[in-house]
Write an enzyme that holds these catalytic residues in place. Structure first.
Site, PDB file in Angstrom:
ATOM      1  N   SER A 210      -2.862   0.009   3.019  1.00 53.52           N
ATOM      2  CA  SER A 210      -2.549  -0.704   1.662  1.00 53.52           C
ATOM      3  C   SER A 210      -2.552  -2.108   1.994  1.00 53.52           C
ATOM      4  O   SER A 210      -2.669  -2.741   0.928  1.00 53.52           O
ATOM      5  CB  SER A 210      -1.091  -0.225   1.398  1.00 53.52           C
TER       6      SER A 210
ATOM      7  N   HIS B 258      -3.336   6.101  -1.365  1.00 52.06           N
ATOM      8  CA  HIS B 258      -4.153   5.213  -2.046  1.00 52.06           C
ATOM      9  C   HIS B 258      -5.653   5.663  -2.180  1.00 52.06           C
ATOM     10  O   HIS B 258      -6.430   4.747  -2.843  1.00 52.06           O
ATOM     11  CB  HIS B 258      -4.139   3.858  -1.334  1.00 52.06           C
TER      12      HIS B 258
ATOM     13  N   LYS C  98       1.089   7.432  -7.686  1.00 51.34           N
ATOM     14  CA  LYS C  98       0.281   6.201  -7.728  1.00 51.34           C
ATOM     15  C   LYS C  98      -0.910   6.429  -8.714  1.00 51.34           C
ATOM     16  O   LYS C  98      -0.262   6.266 -10.268  1.00 51.34           O
ATOM     17  CB  LYS C  98      -0.388   5.986  -6.409  1.00 51.34           C
TER      18      LYS C  98
HETATM   19  C1  LIG Z   1       2.979   5.093  -1.357  1.00 49.98           C
HETATM   20  C2  LIG Z   1       2.780   5.794  -0.180  1.00 49.98           C
HETATM   21  C3  LIG Z   1       3.418   6.633   0.489  1.00 49.98           C
HETATM   22  C4  LIG Z   1       5.114   7.386  -0.268  1.00 49.98           C
HETATM   23  O1  LIG Z   1       4.315   8.078  -1.689  1.00 49.98           O
HETATM   24  P1  LIG Z   1       5.597   8.329  -2.491  1.00 49.98           P
HETATM   25  O2  LIG Z   1       5.104   9.487  -3.159  1.00 49.98           O
HETATM   26  O3  LIG Z   1       5.873   7.086  -3.556  1.00 49.98           O
HETATM   27  O4  LIG Z   1       6.915   8.788  -1.738  1.00 49.98           O
HETATM   28  C5  LIG Z   1       3.136   7.754   1.588  1.00 49.98           C
HETATM   29  N1  LIG Z   1       1.844   7.238   2.196  1.00 49.98           N
HETATM   30  C6  LIG Z   1       1.301   6.210   1.813  1.00 49.98           C
HETATM   31  C7  LIG Z   1       0.009   5.545   2.641  1.00 49.98           C
HETATM   32  C8  LIG Z   1       1.364   5.443   0.727  1.00 49.98           C
HETATM   33  O5  LIG Z   1       0.760   4.508   0.328  1.00 49.98           O
END
Ligand SMILES: *Cc1c(COP(=O)(O)O)cnc(C)c1O
Length: 401
Positions: free
Chosen positions: A188, A216, A247
């Site tokens: 990220s 992502h 997301k």
């Molecule tokens: C956003 C994210 C998570 C968490 O996801 P949620 O569904 O918001 O709990 C886990 N791993 C990565 C790599 C993320 O970017």
């Protein structure tokens, strides 16, 4: 009892966070999430900006089709289940969503969780024990780190995307019963992509399993948004995928583990965040099903995301900014200097461009940057506006000529 001593210690911790400049202040939106948002300023006035810091990659967070599907599902299946899955919390739509995610990702089966944080928290412990090894990229997401902590397997960490160091970990663990290599698909902070071809090759050579967190990458990478494996043409080679519905796929909430049949079947029996936490809300299941349908039916959205990302990077490079070469929709604008990055983000917000500056300790010292996240919802006009605001601010701060 909440003693005075504890109260004072907590206040001191907060003070320290504040004085290090690390206090997270939340900006309050007064609109749905989207390319253009209105936020409430502390002085009570409204500020409109073009949003480049949401994970709303496909622009589905305010999709009328998804909102309709979610509200139809809520009417038909109720607001909530008030139960965990194995007692009385499974509806047809939950089974259907699991089937559709499996179809989309090309896996045997899928298990739903309240969030991907829970998926990562619950995936390791049931599958691996003290005689096993987890080999994890140094920059993996916090939820993977926490999930690994809950598991008795020995943890090995390799330098970020360093395949020699990964091989060192494999060479150090010849006696492990099972070995699991674990990586984010897209990281990220830099928007870089895991070296999945090399990882799969090493996994094959050393007889290790591969797990990829696609949060992502789902709805972002690959010609049809199926993620890192599609991006590299490695469909079917990843044993365990975890991903989020919070997301690109509409952005509400929910996550899953998807992969080999027996792995998913055992998680249904033993994974604690699945067994002891409430069912995904029907509206979210219905909305996510619609997001998958939209994504499977047409490559329009994913095509627009890829085109927007390409266009923005090209324009920013032409303006003189340093932009690392990556294929994800996360674009770091490298400024290196910590103060400069934070100042630039503030100035951009004044120009109506909402981006976040990242400085140490979130990113390594001397690697401060502004992170820009593209969306299929951005118009070319909005991207041009952003590039011109970046150029103006960049010139004022002496970052570009
Ligand atoms: C956003 C994210 C998570 C968490 O996801 P949620 O569904 O918001 O709990 C886990 N791993 C990565 C790599 C993320 O970017």
């Amino acid at each position: 009892m909440f003693s005075q001593e504890m109260q004072e210690e907590l206040r001191a911790s907060l003070q320290e966070i504040e004085s290090q400049g690390l206090m997270k202040n939340e900006r309050v939106l007064s609109t749905p999430q989207g390319a253009k948002i209105r936020t409430l300023k502390t002085d009570g006035t409204m500020h409109t900006s073009i949003n480049f810091c949401a994970n709303n990659y496909l622009g589905l967070a305010d999709s009328t089709e998804i909102i309709q599907a979610a509200s139809d599902t809520m009417r038909a299946r109720g607001y909530g289940l008030s139960s965990v899955r194995f007692i009385c919390g499974t509806q047809d739509i939950h089974k259907e969503l699991e089937a559709q995610v499996s179809e989309f990702l090309g896996t045997d089966d899928t298990i739903l969780y309240a969030a991907c944080f829970d998926a990562n928290g619950g995936v390791f412990e049931p599958l691996l024990g003290a005689e096993d090894a987890i080999i994890s990229d140094a920059l993996n997401h916090a939820s993977i780190i926490d999930g690994v902590r809950l598991c008795k397997a020995t943890r090995f960490r390799y330098e970020h995307s360093d395949m020699e160091d990964l091989e060192r970990c494999l060479l150090e663990t010849p006696d492990a019963r099972y070995r699991l290599i674990c990586t984010d698909g897209v990281f990220s902070m830099d928007g870089d992509i895991a070296k999945l071809p090399e990882i799969c090759k090493l996994a094959e050579q050393y007889n290790a399993l591969v797990m990829v967190d696609e949060c992502h990458a789902t709805g972002v990478l690959g010609a049809t948004g199926r993620g890192t494996a599609e991006h590299f043409g490695l469909e079917g080679r990843v044993d365990i995928i975890t991903t989020t519905f919070g997301k690109a796929l509409g952005g509400a909430s929910g996550g899953c583990v998807s992969g080999r049949r027996e792995i998913i079947a055992l998680l249904r029996q033993r994974s604690r965040p699945y067994l002891f936490s409430n069912t995904l809300a029907p509206a979210v299941a219905g909305g996510t099903l619609k997001a998958l349908e939209l994504l499977s039916g047409s490559s329009k959205l994913i095509g627009r995301l890829h085109e927007n990302t390409r266009y923005f990077k090209e324009q920013m490079k032409a303006a003189g900014f340093e932009i690392p070469d990556t294929a994800s929709a996360i674009v770091p604008v490298m400024l290196y200097d910590e103060k400069l990055a934070l100042k630039a983000a503030d100035m951009l917000l004044e120009e109506g461009i909402y981006v976040i500056g990242f400085a140490y300790p979130v990113v390594p010292k001397g690697k401060a940057r502004i992170r820009v996240q593209l969306s299929a919802a951005h118009t070319h006009d909005q991207l041009d506006h952003a590039v011109s605001a970046f150029s103006q601010v960049g010139r004022e701060l002496g970052v570009i000529q």
